[in-house]
Scaffold this motif. Structure first.
Motif, PDB file in Angstrom:
ATOM      1  N   ASN A  43       0.824  -1.208   0.000  1.00 17.33           N
ATOM      2  CA  ASN A  43       0.000   0.000   0.000  1.00 17.33           C
ATOM      3  C   ASN A  43       0.861   1.262   0.000  1.00 17.33           C
ATOM      4  OD1 ASN A  43      -2.354  -1.481  -0.005  1.00 17.33           O
ATOM      5  ND2 ASN A  43      -2.627  -1.409   2.210  1.00 17.33           N
ATOM      6  N   SER A  44       2.037   1.193   0.651  1.00 13.24           N
ATOM      7  CA  SER A  44       2.932   2.345   0.654  1.00 13.24           C
ATOM      8  C   SER A  44       3.450   2.615  -0.749  1.00 13.24           C
ATOM      9  CB  SER A  44       4.105   2.100   1.604  1.00 13.24           C
ATOM     10  OG  SER A  44       3.656   1.966   2.930  1.00 13.24           O
ATOM     11  N   ILE A  52       2.233  10.447  -6.981  1.00 11.24           N
ATOM     12  CA  ILE A  52       2.969  10.989  -8.122  1.00 11.24           C
ATOM     13  C   ILE A  52       2.013  11.263  -9.281  1.00 11.24           C
ATOM     14  CG2 ILE A  52       4.709  10.430  -9.861  1.00 11.24           C
ATOM     15  CD1 ILE A  52       6.233   8.934  -7.626  1.00 11.24           C
ATOM     16  N   ALA A  53       1.019  10.344  -9.480  1.00 13.20           N
ATOM     17  CA  ALA A  53       0.015  10.583 -10.519  1.00 13.20           C
ATOM     18  C   ALA A  53      -0.832  11.811 -10.181  1.00 13.20           C
ATOM     19  CB  ALA A  53      -0.872   9.349 -10.681  1.00 13.20           C
ATOM     20  N   PHE A  54      -1.193  11.957  -8.909  1.00 15.00           N
ATOM     21  CA  PHE A  54      -1.952  13.130  -8.461  1.00 15.00           C
ATOM     22  C   PHE A  54      -1.152  14.404  -8.713  1.00 15.00           C
ATOM     23  CE2 PHE A  54      -3.184  15.913  -4.774  1.00 15.00           C
ATOM     24  CZ  PHE A  54      -4.458  16.209  -5.229  1.00 15.00           C
ATOM     25  N   ILE A 304       5.696  13.556  -0.651  1.00 12.30           N
ATOM     26  CA  ILE A 304       6.337  12.432  -1.337  1.00 12.30           C
ATOM     27  C   ILE A 304       7.477  11.881  -0.488  1.00 12.30           C
ATOM     28  CG2 ILE A 304       7.783  11.835  -3.312  1.00 12.30           C
ATOM     29  CD1 ILE A 304       6.003  13.631  -5.018  1.00 12.30           C
ATOM     30  N   ARG A 305       8.266  12.765   0.107  1.00 11.07           N
ATOM     31  CA  ARG A 305       9.360  12.285   0.962  1.00 11.07           C
ATOM     32  C   ARG A 305       8.822  11.482   2.140  1.00 11.07           C
ATOM     33  NH1 ARG A 305      11.503  17.454  -0.083  1.00 11.07           N
ATOM     34  NH2 ARG A 305      10.655  18.243   1.889  1.00 11.07           N
ATOM     35  N   GLU A 306       7.718  11.925   2.708  1.00 12.40           N
ATOM     36  CA  GLU A 306       7.139  11.186   3.835  1.00 12.40           C
ATOM     37  C   GLU A 306       6.662   9.801   3.392  1.00 12.40           C
ATOM     38  OE1 GLU A 306       4.113  13.499   5.628  1.00 12.40           O
ATOM     39  OE2 GLU A 306       5.492  14.984   6.465  1.00 12.40           O
ATOM     40  N   LEU A 307       6.038   9.727   2.211  1.00  9.89           N
ATOM     41  CA  LEU A 307       5.593   8.422   1.727  1.00  9.89           C
ATOM     42  C   LEU A 307       6.782   7.531   1.370  1.00  9.89           C
ATOM     43  CD1 LEU A 307       2.430   8.978  -0.488  1.00  9.89           C
ATOM     44  CD2 LEU A 307       2.610   8.282   1.879  1.00  9.89           C
ATOM     45  N   GLU A 308       7.834   8.105   0.833  1.00 10.23           N
ATOM     46  CA  GLU A 308       9.025   7.304   0.555  1.00 10.23           C
ATOM     47  C   GLU A 308       9.629   6.753   1.837  1.00 10.23           C
ATOM     48  OE1 GLU A 308      10.633   9.491  -3.536  1.00 10.23           O
ATOM     49  OE2 GLU A 308      11.356  10.139  -1.579  1.00 10.23           O
ATOM     50  N   THR A 309       9.657   7.579   2.874  1.00  9.66           N
ATOM     51  CA  THR A 309      10.158   7.102   4.171  1.00  9.66           C
ATOM     52  C   THR A 309       9.268   6.001   4.719  1.00  9.66           C
ATOM     53  OG1 THR A 309      11.093   9.288   4.652  1.00  9.66           O
ATOM     54  CG2 THR A 309      10.732   7.809   6.514  1.00  9.66           C
ATOM     55  N   ARG A 310       7.936   6.205   4.603  1.00 11.04           N
ATOM     56  CA  ARG A 310       7.004   5.182   5.084  1.00 11.04           C
ATOM     57  C   ARG A 310       7.190   3.873   4.322  1.00 11.04           C
ATOM     58  NH1 ARG A 310       0.775   6.521   4.553  1.00 11.04           N
ATOM     59  NH2 ARG A 310       1.556   8.478   5.460  1.00 11.04           N
ATOM     60  N   ARG A 311       7.404   3.982   2.996  1.00  5.53           N
ATOM     61  CA  ARG A 311       7.618   2.774   2.207  1.00  5.53           C
ATOM     62  C   ARG A 311       8.899   2.064   2.625  1.00  5.53           C
ATOM     63  NH1 ARG A 311       9.844   3.942  -3.462  1.00  5.53           N
ATOM     64  NH2 ARG A 311      11.519   4.495  -2.012  1.00  5.53           N
ATOM     65  N   ASP A 312       9.980   2.828   2.839  1.00  2.00           N
ATOM     66  CA  ASP A 312      11.252   2.221   3.228  1.00  2.00           C
ATOM     67  C   ASP A 312      11.139   1.535   4.587  1.00  2.00           C
ATOM     68  OD1 ASP A 312      12.279   3.197   0.885  1.00  2.00           O
ATOM     69  OD2 ASP A 312      13.232   4.954   1.803  1.00  2.00           O
ATOM     70  N   VAL A 313      10.437   2.182   5.507  1.00  2.21           N
ATOM     71  CA  VAL A 313      10.242   1.576   6.831  1.00  2.21           C
ATOM     72  C   VAL A 313       9.423   0.299   6.714  1.00  2.21           C
ATOM     73  CG1 VAL A 313       9.123   1.901   9.068  1.00  2.21           C
ATOM     74  CG2 VAL A 313      10.486   3.746   8.082  1.00  2.21           C
ATOM     75  N   ALA A 314       8.374   0.335   5.877  1.00  5.28           N
ATOM     76  CA  ALA A 314       7.539  -0.856   5.704  1.00  5.28           C
ATOM     77  C   ALA A 314       8.334  -1.985   5.063  1.00  5.28           C
ATOM     78  CB  ALA A 314       6.320  -0.514   4.846  1.00  5.28           C
TER      79      ALA A 314
END
Length: 572
Positions: A43-44, A52-54, A304-314
């Motif tokens: 989901n991340s 990015i599409a938005f 975007i940076r926050e979502l990238e961090t969330r993805r990396d943590v996940a």
């Protein structure tokens, strides 16, 4: 293979059965836990792609809006044809076309992009027809229609934004605040440009604004302030240093200097004292729009940076969970095979605990007496797993609480604690579904700008809060009160006669004027209010008609000297 124990060789099938059952349960629980981590990671990644599409849709909408800049300048040039199209005119169109072409390849956007491109072609054709004529032959009405056509083109970007935003929030409703703020910043850029375009229309027509143009200008200006106030609330609570700095640049360049330039130019045009062309005005006002675009980019980059961090943590959590699950299964197997006397009974207990956790029963585990070494570690691992499951449940509850808080913040005006315009506009269709007639009262504080100018914005805020309290106290519980923007309030009343609505509006006017407002420094100031009312039978999609009628009545009340109530139909 034979085992001795409580029942001699008969223990062998029970032991093997216990081994099989425990391993299966552990594997199932591990798979369940891993699937949760995987869903979070997936989901991340999906949310990042949708964000990015938005962002691409917001960029395309901004390109459509920015295309007005060279167009406004071109419409005022003396040169004809290609000479009028100088100064980045073709580059702006190419940038718009490239942005829309990038969206058209997506099935989700193709239909809306096609409609937008059709409108864009028609609008450009109208503009080109004007530019191919000498400036004296460019009819003012045709210039206004061309600019209004550009407004309509931008409005067709909203279905694209709706689609992109719906996809973005589908699996991660936590992004609703961020998505709404980014969208509002984009709208702020467009409405700022529209204010400039209204000035361009007046310059091109060579006469003061008509009442209709003035009403549209004021409505747009009010929307700018409403958007800015909402954006500021979000940035104060969640903005990084870079975003806050971009917000401050916007406040200085546009909210202060840009609006001052627009207002002063309008005043000069009304007085017949302005010596401007559309090109010269465009050159002066356009730089004030740039910080708004930079604010939008900074805000999106932060998200975007926050979502990238969330993805990396996940992703890291998924790897750790996979390793931990595999290790736990291996240790379990080794412990089970160590022998029935040392491990059989504890493993039966462990099996029971695994089943309990798999069923969602999170009571503390009963380890049993005498556990040592690896067996103690196994039950410790179960305790850790239980803690993670409990933490997951706690996080789910916290997320639900935050979602509810965000929904409330999205519907409430932060200054006056009454509904905001967005919440009001979503509520009206629900009221219109009933059989009772619906009435709208628009109330505007007279000469409110003077309060801010003379006593400061803190005093102005205090007056707005006090006004909201007075109005709320004078209305029924079922009546709807909302801050409509700036110093303007809107009241929805249902099921009443025109005479009653007039009486309610007059009572509200008297309440505002009945006693002075207390300022933060203890001083007093007397204010009055102008009110416009409109009423219609309940039916679908009544909001725009009701708002237009009430707004015209309010305008009439101001024209007649303020401090009065005018009903729709009496505003001529």
């Amino acid at each position: 293979m034979r085992f001795s124990g409580l029942r001699g060789t008969a223990l062998n099938p029970y032991f093997l059965g216990a081994v099989a059952i425990i391993l299966l349960c552990s594997a199932g629980l591990g798979t369940n836990v891993l699937s949760g981590y995987y869903r979070t990671f997936h989901n991340s990644e999906l949310g990042l792609a949708r964000l990015i599409a938005f962002r691409a849709v917001l960029d395309a909408a901004n390109r459509v809006s920015v295309e007005r800049r060279p167009t406004n300048a071109a419409l005022g040039r003396i040169t004809v044809g290609d000479g009028a199209r100088a100064g980045g005119f073709a580059l702006a169109r190419q940038a718009t076309d490239a942005a829309l072409a990038g969206l058209a390849s997506s099935p989700a956007f193709s239909a809306s992009v096609a409609d937008l491109q059709d409108q864009l072609r028609r609008t450009r054709a109208d503009v080109d027809a004007l530019l191919d004529r000498p400036q004296p032959e460019r009819a003012p009405a045709a210039v206004e229609r061309a600019i209004q056509g550009m407004f309509a083109t931008y409005d067709l970007t909203q279905p694209l934004l709706d689609t992109a935003m719906t996809a973005l929030l589908k699996d991660d409703s936590n992004l609703v605040g961020r998505a709404m703020t980014a969208r509002m910043i984009g709208e702020l850029r467009d409405y700022a440009g529209r204010l400039g375009s209204y000035i361009v229309i007046v310059i091109a027509q060579g006469r003061p604004m008509t009442p209709e143009q003035r009403a549209a200008f004021e409505a747009t200006r009010g929307r700018v302030w409403q958007l800015w106030e909402n954006i500021q609330q979000q940035i104060v609570t969640s903005g990084t240093e870079q975003v806050v700095r971009a917000s401050q640049d916007t406040a200085h360049a546009f909210i202060r200097d840009g609006l001052l330039l627009i207002d002063s130019t309008r005043a000069q045009l009304d007085a017949g004292q302005a010596d401007l062309t559309t090109a010269s005005f465009t050159r002066m006002i356009v730089p004030s729009f740039k910080p708004i675009e930079e604010l939008r980019e900074a805000y999106l980059a932060m998200t975007i940076r926050e979502l990238e961090t969330r993805r990396d943590v996940a992703e890291e959590a998924l790897l750790y969970a996979s390793a931990a699950t595999g290790l736990a299964l291996t240790v379990e197997l080794l412990l089970l095979l160590a022998g029935q006397h040392l491990f059989f009974r504890p493993l039966l207990l462990a099996r029971q605990e695994v089943i309990r956790l798999a069923e969602g029963r999170l009571e503390p585990a009963v380890a049993g007496p005498g556990l040592r070494g690896e067996m103690r570690g196994l039950f410790d691992a179960l305790v850790t797993l239980r803690a993670k499951l409990i933490e997951r449940d706690r996080l789910d509850e916290e997320r639900a609480r935050l979602e509810q808080q965000l929904r409330r913040q999205a519907d409430t005006d932060g200054l006056t604690d009454v509904l905001n315009r967005g919440a009001l506009e979503r509520l009206v269709p629900q009221l219109a579904s009933a059989a009772a007639p619906v009435a709208l009262i628009l109330l505007d504080l007279d000469h409110f700008k003077g309060v801010n100018d003379r006593y400061g914005h803190a005093a102005g805020d205090a007056v707005l809060r006090s006004t909201a309290q007075r109005l709320r106290g004078a209305l029924r519980e079922e009546d709807v009160l909302a801050r409509f923007g700036g110093e303007e309030f809107a009241i929805i009343v249902t099921g009443q006669s025109p005479e009653t609505i007039a009486s309610v509006a007059e009572r509200l006017r008297q309440i505002v004027a009945s006693e002075p407002f207390v300022l933060p420094d203890g001083g007093l100031i007397a204010l009055t209010a102008s009110l416009g009312t409109a009423m219609t039978a309940a039916r679908p999609a009544i909001w725009l008609d009701l708002l237009r009628a009430a707004d015209m009545a309010l305008y009439a009340a101001k024209q007649r000297g303020r401090n009065r109530v005018v009903a729709s139909g009496d505003d001529a």
